[in-house]
Motif scaffolding. Structure first.
Motif, PDB file in Angstrom:
ATOM      1  N   THR A  86       0.839  -1.196   0.000  1.00 20.40           N
ATOM      2  CA  THR A  86       0.000   0.000   0.000  1.00 20.40           C
ATOM      3  C   THR A  86       0.875   1.247   0.000  1.00 20.40           C
ATOM      4  OG1 THR A  86      -0.148   0.086   2.432  1.00 20.40           O
ATOM      5  CG2 THR A  86      -1.819  -1.206   1.273  1.00 20.40           C
ATOM      6  N   ALA A  87       0.350   2.320  -0.590  1.00 21.88           N
ATOM      7  CA  ALA A  87       1.084   3.592  -0.630  1.00 21.88           C
ATOM      8  C   ALA A  87       0.092   4.728  -0.769  1.00 21.88           C
ATOM      9  CB  ALA A  87       2.069   3.614  -1.789  1.00 21.88           C
ATOM     10  N   ARG A  88       0.439   5.865  -0.179  1.00 18.01           N
ATOM     11  CA  ARG A  88      -0.389   7.054  -0.317  1.00 18.01           C
ATOM     12  C   ARG A  88      -0.120   7.720  -1.658  1.00 18.01           C
ATOM     13  NH1 ARG A  88      -2.301  10.483   4.095  1.00 18.01           N
ATOM     14  NH2 ARG A  88      -1.511  12.149   2.759  1.00 18.01           N
ATOM     15  N   LEU A  89      -1.178   8.325  -2.204  1.00 19.90           N
ATOM     16  CA  LEU A  89      -1.050   9.013  -3.489  1.00 19.90           C
ATOM     17  C   LEU A  89       0.087  10.023  -3.488  1.00 19.90           C
ATOM     18  CD1 LEU A  89      -4.688   9.861  -4.656  1.00 19.90           C
ATOM     19  CD2 LEU A  89      -3.037   8.370  -5.796  1.00 19.90           C
ATOM     20  N   ASP A  90       0.174  10.819  -2.424  1.00 21.29           N
ATOM     21  CA  ASP A  90       1.170  11.885  -2.422  1.00 21.29           C
ATOM     22  C   ASP A  90       2.593  11.365  -2.230  1.00 21.29           C
ATOM     23  OD1 ASP A  90       0.843  11.165   0.209  1.00 21.29           O
ATOM     24  OD2 ASP A  90       0.232  13.137   0.916  1.00 21.29           O
ATOM     25  N   GLU A  91       2.735  10.034  -2.074  1.00 23.40           N
ATOM     26  CA  GLU A  91       4.064   9.431  -2.028  1.00 23.40           C
ATOM     27  C   GLU A  91       4.522   8.949  -3.405  1.00 23.40           C
ATOM     28  OE1 GLU A  91       3.838   7.519   2.488  1.00 23.40           O
ATOM     29  OE2 GLU A  91       3.297   6.278   0.757  1.00 23.40           O
ATOM     30  N   VAL A  92       3.591   8.867  -4.352  1.00 32.27           N
ATOM     31  CA  VAL A  92       3.954   8.283  -5.655  1.00 32.27           C
ATOM     32  C   VAL A  92       3.685   9.199  -6.848  1.00 32.27           C
ATOM     33  CG1 VAL A  92       3.688   5.904  -4.861  1.00 32.27           C
ATOM     34  CG2 VAL A  92       1.725   7.098  -5.818  1.00 32.27           C
ATOM     35  N   VAL A  93       2.839  10.216  -6.676  1.00 29.61           N
ATOM     36  CA  VAL A  93       2.568  11.148  -7.772  1.00 29.61           C
ATOM     37  C   VAL A  93       2.498  12.568  -7.244  1.00 29.61           C
ATOM     38  CG1 VAL A  93       1.321   9.512  -9.249  1.00 29.61           C
ATOM     39  CG2 VAL A  93       0.060  10.821  -7.530  1.00 29.61           C
ATOM     40  N   GLU A  94       2.618  13.523  -8.158  1.00 24.57           N
ATOM     41  CA  GLU A  94       2.489  14.932  -7.791  1.00 24.57           C
ATOM     42  C   GLU A  94       2.162  15.744  -9.032  1.00 24.57           C
ATOM     43  OE1 GLU A  94       7.158  16.347  -8.285  1.00 24.57           O
ATOM     44  OE2 GLU A  94       6.265  16.271  -6.272  1.00 24.57           O
ATOM     45  N   PHE A  95       1.827  17.012  -8.819  1.00 20.66           N
ATOM     46  CA  PHE A  95       1.659  17.969  -9.913  1.00 20.66           C
ATOM     47  C   PHE A  95       2.895  18.867  -9.897  1.00 20.66           C
ATOM     48  CE2 PHE A  95      -2.727  16.954  -8.670  1.00 20.66           C
ATOM     49  CZ  PHE A  95      -3.281  16.617  -9.893  1.00 20.66           C
ATOM     50  N   PRO A  96       3.931  18.531 -10.642  1.00 23.40           N
ATOM     51  CA  PRO A  96       5.170  19.310 -10.561  1.00 23.40           C
ATOM     52  C   PRO A  96       4.991  20.733 -11.059  1.00 23.40           C
ATOM     53  CG  PRO A  96       5.262  17.767 -12.401  1.00 23.40           C
ATOM     54  CD  PRO A  96       4.015  17.448 -11.632  1.00 23.40           C
ATOM     55  N   ASP A  97       5.642  21.653 -10.360  1.00 23.71           N
ATOM     56  CA  ASP A  97       5.636  23.068 -10.747  1.00 23.71           C
ATOM     57  C   ASP A  97       4.227  23.631 -10.883  1.00 23.71           C
ATOM     58  OD1 ASP A  97       8.456  23.007 -10.917  1.00 23.71           O
ATOM     59  OD2 ASP A  97       8.324  22.198 -12.945  1.00 23.71           O
ATOM     60  N   ASP A  98       3.287  23.064 -10.089  1.00 30.96           N
ATOM     61  CA  ASP A  98       1.900  23.547 -10.094  1.00 30.96           C
ATOM     62  C   ASP A  98       1.267  23.489 -11.474  1.00 30.96           C
ATOM     63  OD1 ASP A  98       1.797  24.017  -7.374  1.00 30.96           O
ATOM     64  OD2 ASP A  98       2.663  26.005  -7.575  1.00 30.96           O
ATOM     65  N   THR A  99       1.649  22.499 -12.275  1.00 30.06           N
ATOM     66  CA  THR A  99       0.980  22.287 -13.552  1.00 30.06           C
ATOM     67  C   THR A  99      -0.158  21.302 -13.343  1.00 30.06           C
ATOM     68  OG1 THR A  99       2.315  20.379 -14.209  1.00 30.06           O
ATOM     69  CG2 THR A  99       3.195  22.563 -14.714  1.00 30.06           C
ATOM     70  N   GLY A 100      -1.025  21.188 -14.323  1.00 27.80           N
ATOM     71  CA  GLY A 100      -2.146  20.265 -14.198  1.00 27.80           C
ATOM     72  C   GLY A 100      -1.824  18.870 -14.679  1.00 27.80           C
ATOM     73  N   ILE A 101      -0.558  18.593 -14.957  1.00 33.73           N
ATOM     74  CA  ILE A 101      -0.159  17.293 -15.472  1.00 33.73           C
ATOM     75  C   ILE A 101       0.390  16.440 -14.343  1.00 33.73           C
ATOM     76  CG2 ILE A 101       1.312  16.087 -17.122  1.00 33.73           C
ATOM     77  CD1 ILE A 101       1.387  18.717 -18.726  1.00 33.73           C
ATOM     78  N   LEU A 102      -0.296  15.356 -14.044  1.00 32.05           N
ATOM     79  CA  LEU A 102       0.138  14.451 -12.982  1.00 32.05           C
ATOM     80  C   LEU A 102       1.396  13.714 -13.426  1.00 32.05           C
ATOM     81  CD1 LEU A 102      -1.183  13.863 -10.211  1.00 32.05           C
ATOM     82  CD2 LEU A 102      -2.137  11.778 -11.224  1.00 32.05           C
ATOM     83  N   PHE A 103       2.336  13.555 -12.502  1.00 31.74           N
ATOM     84  CA  PHE A 103       3.603  12.900 -12.843  1.00 31.74           C
ATOM     85  C   PHE A 103       4.017  11.992 -11.693  1.00 31.74           C
ATOM     86  CE2 PHE A 103       8.001  12.495 -14.203  1.00 31.74           C
ATOM     87  CZ  PHE A 103       7.875  12.523 -15.583  1.00 31.74           C
ATOM     88  N   LYS A 104       4.578  10.836 -12.029  1.00 30.78           N
ATOM     89  CA  LYS A 104       4.953   9.894 -10.966  1.00 30.78           C
ATOM     90  C   LYS A 104       6.299  10.292 -10.356  1.00 30.78           C
ATOM     91  CE  LYS A 104       7.202   6.298 -13.792  1.00 30.78           C
ATOM     92  NZ  LYS A 104       7.155   4.892 -14.208  1.00 30.78           N
ATOM     93  N   THR A 105       6.400  10.106  -9.049  1.00 31.11           N
ATOM     94  CA  THR A 105       7.642  10.365  -8.336  1.00 31.11           C
ATOM     95  C   THR A 105       8.296   9.072  -7.865  1.00 31.11           C
ATOM     96  OG1 THR A 105       6.405  10.656  -6.273  1.00 31.11           O
ATOM     97  CG2 THR A 105       6.889  12.631  -7.556  1.00 31.11           C
ATOM     98  N   THR A 106       7.522   7.988  -7.842  1.00 30.18           N
ATOM     99  CA  THR A 106       8.036   6.688  -7.430  1.00 30.18           C
ATOM    100  C   THR A 106       7.506   5.624  -8.382  1.00 30.18           C
ATOM    101  OG1 THR A 106       8.005   7.385  -5.107  1.00 30.18           O
ATOM    102  CG2 THR A 106       8.238   5.029  -5.530  1.00 30.18           C
ATOM    103  N   ASP A 107       8.356   4.714  -8.789  1.00 27.36           N
ATOM    104  CA  ASP A 107       7.960   3.646  -9.706  1.00 27.36           C
ATOM    105  C   ASP A 107       7.208   2.566  -8.936  1.00 27.36           C
ATOM    106  OD1 ASP A 107       7.772   1.573 -11.567  1.00 27.36           O
ATOM    107  OD2 ASP A 107       9.739   1.992 -12.422  1.00 27.36           O
ATOM    108  N   PRO A 108       5.994   2.198  -9.377  1.00 29.94           N
ATOM    109  CA  PRO A 108       5.251   1.123  -8.701  1.00 29.94           C
ATOM    110  C   PRO A 108       6.034  -0.181  -8.604  1.00 29.94           C
ATOM    111  CG  PRO A 108       3.805   2.293 -10.203  1.00 29.94           C
ATOM    112  CD  PRO A 108       5.191   2.814 -10.450  1.00 29.94           C
TER     113      PRO A 108
END
Length: 272
Positions: free
Chosen positions: A174-196
């Motif tokens: 299990t993992a929290r959303l904010d541990e694996v994805v983010e909106f970098p630079d306050d853009t509307g494009i979701l981007f992964k920060t951790t590989d599943p």
């Protein structure tokens, strides 16, 4: 607070959130603009601050006016803007996650009221099935999730993403959303920060480096063209347009091949 943290907070709330309580928070405008949260009627209750003993009061609509009843003050009118509700759009989020992780076997509809299959990604050791369940805070949350997944084809690796809570789940990570994805630079494009694959300890397939080398560049670009309404209908035409754009923007850099770009266009549009 970041946009992804605010989204997690709203999902963890488990229902409609007062717009007035989040309007000034960082990330609210981005989430509204991109459709991750939307207006949904009015909240059910507010806290009365008009008497000496603050109390919760149900919202009423009386004589074409929103308000609530206070034992000391009677009917207290409020503006609709003060009680309008906001609700996270979970299908929108799940579709975005499927794009981010380049999933196959996506599912547009939930497995149950609260559980979604995001999709699956490949590893050397077998598919990694990714699911989203809003909260993992209580035993009932775990039971609900287990019931929803009981009808799913078993995968060797499973990842459960959640907005709030960290209770363990049998035979899954299990993992929290904010541990694996983010909106970098306050853009509307979701981007992964951790590989599943890393989270579930799945073996990584070692293939040619070119497709992955360009992922950071191509995925946000393709998604932004779709969101801006400028993507071309034909996948070959869209891939050629992206290649021309990259050559114009960075004439000194070697761009990805047309085949690589087409591969990413196909994955993001169709999830194949």
């Amino acid at each position: 607070m970041s946009a992804i943290a605010l989204l997690c907070e709203m999902i963890g709330h488990g229902g409609t959130v007062s717009a007035s309580s989040i309007r000034m928070k960082t990330g609210c405008n981005l989430l509204l603009h991109e459709g991750y949260i939307r207006e949904s009627g009015v909240v059910q209750a507010v806290t009365c601050q008009n008497c000496d003993n603050p109390h919760d009061a149900a919202i009423l609509f009386k004589n074409e006016q929103y308000g609530y009843i206070c034992p000391d003050c009677g009917f207290v009118p409020v503006e609709r803007s003060a009680v309008v509700g906001m609700l996270p759009d979970l299908p929108k989020l799940v579709a975005a996650l499927a794009n981010v992780f380049e999933c196959k076997r996506r599912r547009a509809t939930p497995l149950s009221d609260r559980t979604f299959r995001v999709g699956a990604i490949e590893s050397v050791g077998g598919d990694v099935a990714i699911y989203f369940h809003p909260r993992l805070q209580s035993e009932q949350d775990v039971i609900d999730l287990e019931t929803a997944l009981s009808r799913e084809i078993h995968s060797r690796f499973r990842l459960i993403l959640t907005a709030e809570g960290a209770l363990p789940f049998p035979k899954a990570k299990t993992a929290r959303l904010d541990e694996v994805v983010e909106f970098p630079d306050d853009t509307g494009i979701l981007f992964k920060t951790t590989d599943p694959l890393t989270i579930v300890n799945a073996p990584v397939r070692r293939v040619g480096g070119a497709p992955n080398k360009y992922a950071h560049m191509l995925i946000p670009l393709i998604q932004s063209r779709i969101q801006d309404g400028i993507a071309l209908e034909g996948r070959n035409e869209e891939a050629k347009a992206i290649l021309d754009f990259l050559r114009t923007q960075n004439p000194a850099d070697k761009p990805p091949s047309l085949l690589t770009i087409k591969r990413y266009v196909t994955k993001i549009r169709g999830g194949s």
